[in-house]
Design a protein around this motif. Structure first.
Motif, PDB file in Angstrom:
ATOM      1  N   ARG A  41       2.083  -1.323  -8.784  1.00  0.00           N
ATOM      2  CA  ARG A  41       2.386  -0.088  -8.059  1.00  0.00           C
ATOM      3  C   ARG A  41       1.533   0.031  -6.788  1.00  0.00           C
ATOM      4  O   ARG A  41       2.035   0.375  -5.720  1.00  0.00           O
ATOM      5  N   THR A  42       0.254  -0.294  -6.895  1.00  0.00           N
ATOM      6  CA  THR A  42      -0.639  -0.236  -5.748  1.00  0.00           C
ATOM      7  C   THR A  42      -0.202  -1.209  -4.665  1.00  0.00           C
ATOM      8  O   THR A  42      -0.176  -0.863  -3.482  1.00  0.00           O
ATOM      9  N   ARG A  43       0.139  -2.437  -5.054  1.00  0.00           N
ATOM     10  CA  ARG A  43       0.593  -3.426  -4.083  1.00  0.00           C
ATOM     11  C   ARG A  43       1.890  -2.998  -3.399  1.00  0.00           C
ATOM     12  O   ARG A  43       2.053  -3.191  -2.193  1.00  0.00           O
ATOM     13  N   LEU A  44       2.813  -2.426  -4.159  1.00  0.00           N
ATOM     14  CA  LEU A  44       4.072  -1.941  -3.580  1.00  0.00           C
ATOM     15  C   LEU A  44       3.812  -0.820  -2.585  1.00  0.00           C
ATOM     16  O   LEU A  44       4.424  -0.772  -1.507  1.00  0.00           O
ATOM     17  N   ASP A  45       2.908   0.095  -2.926  1.00  0.00           N
ATOM     18  CA  ASP A  45       2.559   1.195  -2.023  1.00  0.00           C
ATOM     19  C   ASP A  45       1.929   0.668  -0.744  1.00  0.00           C
ATOM     20  O   ASP A  45       2.220   1.151   0.344  1.00  0.00           O
ATOM     21  N   GLN A  46       1.056  -0.346  -0.865  1.00  0.00           N
ATOM     22  CA  GLN A  46       0.417  -0.937   0.306  1.00  0.00           C
ATOM     23  C   GLN A  46       1.448  -1.593   1.220  1.00  0.00           C
ATOM     24  O   GLN A  46       1.379  -1.465   2.447  1.00  0.00           O
ATOM     25  N   GLU A  47       2.388  -2.301   0.637  1.00  0.00           N
ATOM     26  CA  GLU A  47       3.414  -2.972   1.446  1.00  0.00           C
ATOM     27  C   GLU A  47       4.352  -1.974   2.115  1.00  0.00           C
ATOM     28  O   GLU A  47       4.808  -2.177   3.223  1.00  0.00           O
ATOM     29  N   ALA A  48       4.640  -0.861   1.420  1.00  0.00           N
ATOM     30  CA  ALA A  48       5.510   0.165   1.983  1.00  0.00           C
ATOM     31  C   ALA A  48       4.825   0.864   3.158  1.00  0.00           C
ATOM     32  O   ALA A  48       5.487   1.262   4.115  1.00  0.00           O
ATOM     33  N   ALA A  49       3.504   0.995   3.090  1.00  0.00           N
ATOM     34  CA  ALA A  49       2.751   1.664   4.145  1.00  0.00           C
ATOM     35  C   ALA A  49       2.559   0.765   5.370  1.00  0.00           C
ATOM     36  O   ALA A  49       2.335   1.264   6.475  1.00  0.00           O
ATOM     37  N   ALA A  50       2.690  -0.531   5.182  1.00  0.00           N
ATOM     38  CA  ALA A  50       2.447  -1.470   6.292  1.00  0.00           C
ATOM     39  C   ALA A  50       3.601  -1.528   7.263  1.00  0.00           C
ATOM     40  O   ALA A  50       4.629  -1.086   7.206  1.00  0.00           O
TER      41      ALA A  50
END
Length: 50
Positions: A41-50
């Protein structure tokens, strides 16, 4: 390994470089399901924010 669809060395690299919670049971290193879910979930959130 199976849930991430990664090889053993890749999982070890993740464990060494990322905040991925795990526990030791005997000689085995285990990653609880909730820790894996949080990591993804954290990795997905980071990629969505990039």
């Amino acid at each position: 390994m199976a849930r991430l669809q990664l090889g053993l060395s890749s999982v070890y690299d993740l464990r060494r470089t990322e905040p991925l919670a795990s526990i030791t049971l005997g000689r085995a290193r285990c990653i609880p399901t909730h820790a894996l879910t949080d990591f993804i979930r954290t990795r997905l959130d980071q990629e969505a924010a990039a």
